[in-house]
Each structure stands twice: as structure tokens, then as C-alpha cells.
Design a protein around this motif. Structure first.
Motif, PDB file in Angstrom:
ATOM      1  N   GLU A  51       0.927  -1.288   0.110  1.00 34.46           N
ATOM      2  CA  GLU A  51       0.125   0.093  -0.130  1.00 34.46           C
ATOM      3  C   GLU A  51       0.873   1.282  -0.033  1.00 34.46           C
ATOM      4  N   ASN A  52       1.913   1.163   0.699  1.00 35.35           N
ATOM      5  CA  ASN A  52       2.880   2.369   0.680  1.00 35.35           C
ATOM      6  C   ASN A  52       3.541   2.513  -0.660  1.00 35.35           C
ATOM      7  N   LEU A  53       3.811   1.434  -1.254  1.00 36.12           N
ATOM      8  CA  LEU A  53       4.388   1.537  -2.699  1.00 36.12           C
ATOM      9  C   LEU A  53       3.376   2.213  -3.781  1.00 36.12           C
ATOM     10  N   LYS A  54       2.016   1.497  -3.238  1.00 38.97           N
ATOM     11  CA  LYS A  54       0.967   2.055  -4.319  1.00 38.97           C
ATOM     12  C   LYS A  54       0.794   3.652  -4.208  1.00 38.97           C
ATOM     13  N   LEU A  55       0.944   4.111  -2.939  1.00 35.97           N
ATOM     14  CA  LEU A  55       0.495   5.426  -2.745  1.00 35.97           C
ATOM     15  C   LEU A  55       1.704   6.274  -3.626  1.00 35.97           C
ATOM     16  N   CYS A  56       2.758   6.003  -3.674  1.00 40.60           N
ATOM     17  CA  CYS A  56       3.780   6.510  -4.407  1.00 40.60           C
ATOM     18  C   CYS A  56       3.635   6.254  -6.297  1.00 40.60           C
ATOM     19  N   ALA A  57       3.218   5.021  -6.294  1.00 41.88           N
ATOM     20  CA  ALA A  57       3.099   4.748  -7.752  1.00 41.88           C
ATOM     21  C   ALA A  57       1.848   5.554  -8.499  1.00 41.88           C
ATOM     22  N   ARG A  58       1.069   5.994  -7.664  1.00 39.45           N
ATOM     23  CA  ARG A  58      -0.062   6.920  -8.026  1.00 39.45           C
ATOM     24  C   ARG A  58       0.337   8.163  -8.989  1.00 39.45           C
ATOM     25  N   PHE A  59       1.695   8.480  -8.482  1.00 43.47           N
ATOM     26  CA  PHE A  59       2.264   9.937  -8.934  1.00 43.47           C
ATOM     27  C   PHE A  59       2.960   9.599 -10.564  1.00 43.47           C
ATOM     28  N   TYR A  60       3.090   8.413 -10.814  1.00 38.95           N
ATOM     29  CA  TYR A  60       3.806   7.928 -12.240  1.00 38.95           C
ATOM     30  C   TYR A  60       2.765   7.076 -12.956  1.00 38.95           C
ATOM     31  N   PRO A  61       2.216   7.801 -13.908  1.00 40.33           N
ATOM     32  CA  PRO A  61       1.163   6.938 -14.350  1.00 40.33           C
ATOM     33  C   PRO A  61       1.751   5.853 -15.308  1.00 40.33           C
ATOM     34  N   LEU A 117      -2.261  16.316  -8.849  1.00 38.17           N
ATOM     35  CA  LEU A 117      -3.023  16.825  -7.968  1.00 38.17           C
ATOM     36  C   LEU A 117      -4.129  15.837  -7.670  1.00 38.17           C
ATOM     37  N   LYS A 118      -4.691  15.005  -8.508  1.00 38.27           N
ATOM     38  CA  LYS A 118      -5.534  13.946  -8.213  1.00 38.27           C
ATOM     39  C   LYS A 118      -4.852  12.604  -7.707  1.00 38.27           C
ATOM     40  N   ALA A 119      -3.823  12.451  -7.968  1.00 40.72           N
ATOM     41  CA  ALA A 119      -3.233  11.359  -7.386  1.00 40.72           C
ATOM     42  C   ALA A 119      -2.936  11.578  -6.023  1.00 40.72           C
ATOM     43  N   ALA A 120      -2.672  12.768  -5.439  1.00 44.13           N
ATOM     44  CA  ALA A 120      -2.378  13.110  -4.172  1.00 44.13           C
ATOM     45  C   ALA A 120      -3.553  13.167  -3.340  1.00 44.13           C
ATOM     46  N   ARG A 127       8.135  13.619  -4.242  1.00 38.49           N
ATOM     47  CA  ARG A 127       7.444  12.941  -5.771  1.00 38.49           C
ATOM     48  C   ARG A 127       7.408  14.389  -6.574  1.00 38.49           C
ATOM     49  N   PRO A 128       6.956  13.965  -7.710  1.00 35.68           N
ATOM     50  CA  PRO A 128       6.916  15.253  -8.766  1.00 35.68           C
ATOM     51  C   PRO A 128       5.631  16.002  -8.454  1.00 35.68           C
ATOM     52  N   ILE A 129       5.337  16.666  -7.317  1.00 37.83           N
ATOM     53  CA  ILE A 129       4.125  17.519  -7.436  1.00 37.83           C
ATOM     54  C   ILE A 129       4.654  18.588  -6.251  1.00 37.83           C
ATOM     55  N   SER A 130       4.160  19.772  -6.423  1.00 38.22           N
ATOM     56  CA  SER A 130       4.213  21.183  -5.826  1.00 38.22           C
ATOM     57  C   SER A 130       3.704  20.983  -4.681  1.00 38.22           C
ATOM     58  N   ARG A 131       4.293  21.905  -3.560  1.00 41.67           N
ATOM     59  CA  ARG A 131       3.669  21.797  -2.376  1.00 41.67           C
ATOM     60  C   ARG A 131       2.327  22.621  -2.365  1.00 41.67           C
ATOM     61  N   THR A 132       1.955  23.397  -3.300  1.00 40.92           N
ATOM     62  CA  THR A 132       0.753  24.093  -3.279  1.00 40.92           C
ATOM     63  C   THR A 132      -0.427  22.728  -3.633  1.00 40.92           C
ATOM     64  N   LYS A 133      -0.097  22.163  -4.498  1.00 41.59           N
ATOM     65  CA  LYS A 133      -0.912  20.842  -5.015  1.00 41.59           C
ATOM     66  C   LYS A 133      -1.006  20.012  -3.797  1.00 41.59           C
ATOM     67  N   VAL A 134       0.157  19.698  -3.202  1.00 38.13           N
ATOM     68  CA  VAL A 134       0.073  18.848  -2.056  1.00 38.13           C
ATOM     69  C   VAL A 134      -1.004  19.349  -1.039  1.00 38.13           C
ATOM     70  N   TYR A 135      -0.864  20.648  -0.734  1.00 39.18           N
ATOM     71  CA  TYR A 135      -1.874  21.290   0.324  1.00 39.18           C
ATOM     72  C   TYR A 135      -3.319  21.139  -0.085  1.00 39.18           C
ATOM     73  N   LEU A 136      -3.408  21.697  -1.416  1.00 41.34           N
ATOM     74  CA  LEU A 136      -4.886  21.509  -1.959  1.00 41.34           C
ATOM     75  C   LEU A 136      -5.446  20.177  -2.038  1.00 41.34           C
ATOM     76  N   SER A 137      -4.350  19.196  -2.163  1.00 38.51           N
ATOM     77  CA  SER A 137      -5.017  17.769  -2.205  1.00 38.51           C
ATOM     78  C   SER A 137      -5.705  17.343  -0.648  1.00 38.51           C
ATOM     79  N   LYS A 138      -4.912  18.066   0.409  1.00 40.58           N
ATOM     80  CA  LYS A 138      -5.486  17.767   1.664  1.00 40.58           C
ATOM     81  C   LYS A 138      -6.418  18.527   1.976  1.00 40.58           C
ATOM     82  N   VAL A 139      -6.785  19.800   1.434  1.00 39.55           N
ATOM     83  CA  VAL A 139      -7.872  20.554   1.531  1.00 39.55           C
ATOM     84  C   VAL A 139      -9.164  19.721   1.074  1.00 39.55           C
ATOM     85  N   PHE A 140      -8.915  19.073  -0.313  1.00 38.19           N
ATOM     86  CA  PHE A 140     -10.132  18.379  -0.987  1.00 38.19           C
ATOM     87  C   PHE A 140     -10.635  17.112  -0.219  1.00 38.19           C
TER      88      PHE A 140
END
Lengths: 241, 247
Positions: free
Chosen positions: A96-106, B4-7, B96-109
Motif C-alpha cells: 500500500e505504501n508503494l501504491k501511494l507513491c506509484a499514483r504519481f507516475y502513470p 493533484l488527483k493522485a495526491a 514526489r513530482p508534485i508542488s507543495r501547493t498541490k499537496v496542500y490543495l489535495s489535503k484540503v479537498f
């Protein structure tokens, strides 16, 4: 020339005057670079800045040509890292931890996910919650998380900490294979000088917040009996200047 | 948008795996059940008509709005920031390749989704209990409007907690500061009634404006802008603090 990692006048000083001062460094694609230094020399600070976890007082870090300060998402797109310690959500399983990270890479599919567990010998434990893992298992998981996205650059802060001898050899082989076969640049900080000698192509010695010298391992071993002797000599000559 | 969707999906997944979610659900059902039994007892035994059962969902709304929902929202919001900073798990997302603003917004959503689902769950549970008696369609529409409009003040509250979480040192202090701030605003509403409309907490029962026999549009619009103002301030202040936070 396109460098995989380029650090320009990187400076970050804490209130206790520790940190890093005017760090300039260029690392080529596919190189395995060792960052040597005692505790508190500034290794982790430099790595934190390189991965955007800490803002520098001045200077910049470029990963694959992208500035970490102004183009963060592109700079981090092809990076895998362990910074300071391996951090995972304890209430989730390894998978599950890996899956969370994997979501950022399609591009990451199930096979890649299982591959990253297989490479570090963690496949058998994929459904176990990470809160039950030993230090060595956590370290292996950290490496799985770092290699998951097939990154062009691996930034690893003490990646062999807590590993048994067998694990150290396996991981060393893995880093060398990734560098040779995939052209992955590996930036390793370690205090395990013997391991750095066996793993890295080039080393940089950092001491008292300053980079004292950068040299190829082959050259060092021609002029010194061991990397340890080179390190002690660099610290002795340049360390307190 | 993909990151953003991933986060956001990650945040929802983390919330779904927390015991707090199940505790909140069980506690809500238990409280709704207890309140309904008490009301039933008063209605039947004492012969006092506390409420028609069609209004039961509206009767319990202020209780949940002021207690259980903000409490668990605060827990979730604080966990997202102080919790993750304390145990360093925030690094797993930030490297991960995501800006902090998007991380924050993902938490807000994700927090907004939690509030929405919590309100929906409370409403549906109350409606199911109400169904055992007379229940008219007009009540149902009123109930839906009340619960939907209640989402907004609770969302502003969650933004306040997130903002506090980004300057408070630990989870306990973030919780304490958030509660003190909320109570201070509530207290100031009464001690300084002239300035009552400046506090977003004064709009916690604004759902009543939508379901009454007379709809005071000007008051609704004024409160809406108060909420919008607080949303802007808390959101951007929170992002600014989060963006500069060293790890």
C-alpha cells in the motif's frame, strides 16, 4: 555538457553555524557519486536542499537540468530518494505504501511495483504492515520506494544503514547494475567508507560545512592505500583551513 | 492536474485506513440512536411533543455541527499536517513530482470530502430513523438544504485548523489552538454583538436562513461573502506557511 546533478554555490547555515557553505558540484549521468563526511558535516542538509525539503540561503540545485527552486515538478520527475530516514505510513502495508507513491507516475504498472519489491527482497512481506518491520526491512523498503519509478537519479542518504552484510552486498550490486544498465546516476552519502570505496566511481569529501575535494576512486586508489587514507589526508590538510 | 488527483486519492486512501473514521461512524450512529430514544421517551412517556419525527434530522444537525463533525474534522486535518510532519511521512509525498501547493490543495479537498461524507452519513442515518414515523417530502427537501448548506461553515473551520496546523509545533497544540480560536470567536460574537458578522462562526447556523418561511437573501449573501473571505485568508495563509516549511 549536461550534468545529471549540478549544485551551484549551495549554502544553508543553521543557527549553530552547521550546514553547508558554497557547495559546487557537478555529477555526470550514470555516475555513482559518494558523499563522504562525518556526522554534522552537512551531507543531509545538501541532500534535503537537492530534493526540495529545505530552502537554501543562497545558491541552486539542478536535477536533470531543472532548477529545484523554480521548476520543482520537472526537477523531481525522475528522482528517487531516501533522505535522513525511511518514512512510510505505519498503518499501511508495504504494498500500500508503494501504491501511494506509484499514483504519481502513470507509467508504473503492477509488474513494476512487484519488481521493486523483488529487487530488494521484500516481495514476501508485501502484505505486512510496515510498523512491524525491522530497521533492515525498512531500509530495503526505502530502496524499493526510491527505485519504483525507474528514476534517472537516485539520491540516497545512508542507504545501507541497518542492513546486514548480505543486504549491503545485494544493494551495492543493485546500485551498480542500475547505473550500468539504465544509466541511473546514484548520489550516495555514507559514513561507511569501505562501502563507498566498493560502490562509487567518484567521491566528494565534505567537512565542517565545506566540500574539501572531489576525486575519482581509481585515482585515489593509485595514490593512497585506501579511501580511508585519502579521506583522513583531505581532512588533515584542508579540513581546518 | 494528474498529480493533484493522485495526491487527493492518496489522502482519501489514508483517511479510509484510519481507525478514526470507523470510530466517527460508530459514534455518530450511537449518538443518533440515543438522541432518538430520548426524544421518543419524552414524546411518549411525558406526553411532551419535543419534535415531530419528520424534523428529527434537523433537530440533531446543530448538535453534530458543533461537536462530533468539527472534532473529527480537526483530528483528520491535524493528522494530515502535524501528524505527517511529526513522523516524517510527509516526505513520502513531498519527494514526489508534485508542488507543495498541490499537496496542500489535495489535503484540503480530502478534508472537504470527509466533511461532505460525514454530513451525508449523519443525514441518511437520521432520515432512516425518522422513516419509522410520519415523514413528508417537504421535510426531506428542507433537510437536504440544511445539510448541504452546513457544509460551508464546517469547510471554513477545517481550513482554519489546517492553517493552525502549519504553525503549531505539535498535534496537541494545533488542536488546542484551533479549539481556543473557535471558542474565542464564538465568545466575541456575544461580547461584541456589533462585530458579530465579522466572525465566520456566527454563520454556523446559517442553514436556518434557507429553511425558514422567509428567506433573508441579503443576510445569506453577506454570510456567503464572510465565508468566502475567511476561506481565502485561511487557504492562502496555510499554503504560504506550508510552502516555506523546512523538513
Amino acid at each position: 555538457m549536461d550534468f545529471a546533478i549540478k549544485l551551484e554555490n549551495l549554502t544553508k547555515l543553521y543557527k549553530n553555524n552547521r550546514g553547508i557553505t558554497d557547495l559546487n558540484l557537478e555529477i555526470l549521468p550514470g555516475e555513482i557519486f559518494g558523499f563522504l563526511g562525518p556526522n554534522g558535516a552537512g551531507k543531509t542538509t545538501a541532500m534535503k536542499i537537492m530534493t526540495g525539503l529545505l530552502l537554501p540561503d543562497r545558491g541552486n540545485a539542478y536535477l536533470n537540468g531543472y532548477s529545484i527552486l523554480t521548476d520543482y515538478e520537472n526537477a523531481m520527475r525522475d528522482i528517487g530518494c531516501i533522505i535522513e530516514n525511511v518514512c512510510m505510513f505505519p498503518y499501511l502495508t508495504a504494498y500500500e505504501n508503494l501504491k501511494l507513491c506509484a499514483r504519481f507516475y502513470p507509467e508504473i504498472d503492477e509488474n513494476r511495483l512487484l519488481w521493486s519489491l523483488q529487487e530488494t527482497g521484500m516481495l514476501a512481506y508485501k502484505d505486512e504492515r510496515v510498523k512491524n518491520f525491522s530497521l533492515g526491512m525498512r531500509q530495503r523498503m526505502g530502496i524499493s520506494l526510491a527505485i519504483l519509478s525507474n528514476p534517472k537519479i537516485l539520491i540516497l542518504d545512508e542507504p545501507l544503514n541497518g542492513l546486514d552484510v548480505e543486504g549491503m552486498v545485494e544493494m551495492r550490486k543493485l546500485f551498480k547494475r542500475l547505473s550500468k544498465e539504465n544509466g541511473t546516476t546514484v548520489f550516495i552519502s555514507s559514513h561507511l567508507i569501505h562501502d563507498v570505496e566498493l560502490t562509487c566511481d567518484r567521491v566528494g569529501v565534505v567537512y565542517n560545512s565545506k566540500l574539501l575535494g572531489v576525486e575519482k576512486i581509481d585515482t585515489i586508489l593509485k595514490n593512497y592505500s585506501s579511501l580511508e587514507n585519502y579521506y583522513l589526508s583531505e581532512v588533515d590538510i584542508n579540513g581546518n583551513s | 492536474m494528474a498529480t493533484l488527483k493522485a495526491a487527493y486519492l492518496n489522502e482519501l486512501y489514508k483517511i479510509s485506513k484510519k481507525k478514526k473514521l470507523f470510530v466517527a461512524g460508530i459514534l455518530s450512529v450511537a449518538l443518533i440512536g440515543i438522541i432518538s430514544l430520548i426524544l421518543l421517551g419524552i414524546n411518549n412517556l411525558a406526553g411532551i411533543g419535543m419534535t415531530s419525527k419528520g424534523e428529527f434530522a434537523l433537530l440533531i444537525l446543530p448538535f453534530f455541527e458543533y461537536t462530533i463533525i468539527p472534532l473529527f474534522t480537526a483530528f483528520i486535518a491535524i493528522d494530515m499536517f502535524n501528524g505527517e510532519f511529526t513522523n516524517d511521512t510527509i516526505k513520502l509525498t513531498l519527494t514526489r513530482p508534485i508542488s507543495r501547493t498541490k499537496v496542500y490543495l489535495s489535503k484540503v479537498f480530502a478534508c472537504a470530502t470527509f466533511i461532505g461524507v460525514f454530513l451525508l452519513f449523519t443525514m441518511l442515518t437520521a432520515i432512516v430513523i425518522s422513516l419509522f414515523s410520519e415523514f413528508s417530502l417537504s421535510s426531506l427537501i428542507k433537510i437536504i438544504i440544511a445539510y448541504v448548506s452546513t457544509f460551508i461553515p464546517l469547510f471554513v473551520f477545517s481550513l482554519m485548523v489546517m492553517f493552525v496546523s502549519n504553525f503549531a509545533r505539535g498535534s496537541a497544540s494545533a488542536f488546542l489552538i484551533s479549539i481556543v480560536l473557535f471558542l474565542a470567536m464564538k465568545g466575541l460574537e456575544f461580547t461584541l454583538p456589533t462585530f458579530q458578522s465579522f466572525f465566520y462562526t456566527a454563520g454556523f447556523d446559517w442553514y436556518k436562513l434557507f429553511i425558514g418561511s422567509y428567506i433573508n437573501l441579503s443576510k445569506i449573501i453577506r454570510l456567503f461573502f464572510i465565508f468566502a473571505g475567511y476561506t481565502t485568508v485561511f487557504l492562502f495563509s496555510g499554503i504560504s506557511l506550508f510552502d516555506r516549511r523546512s523538513i
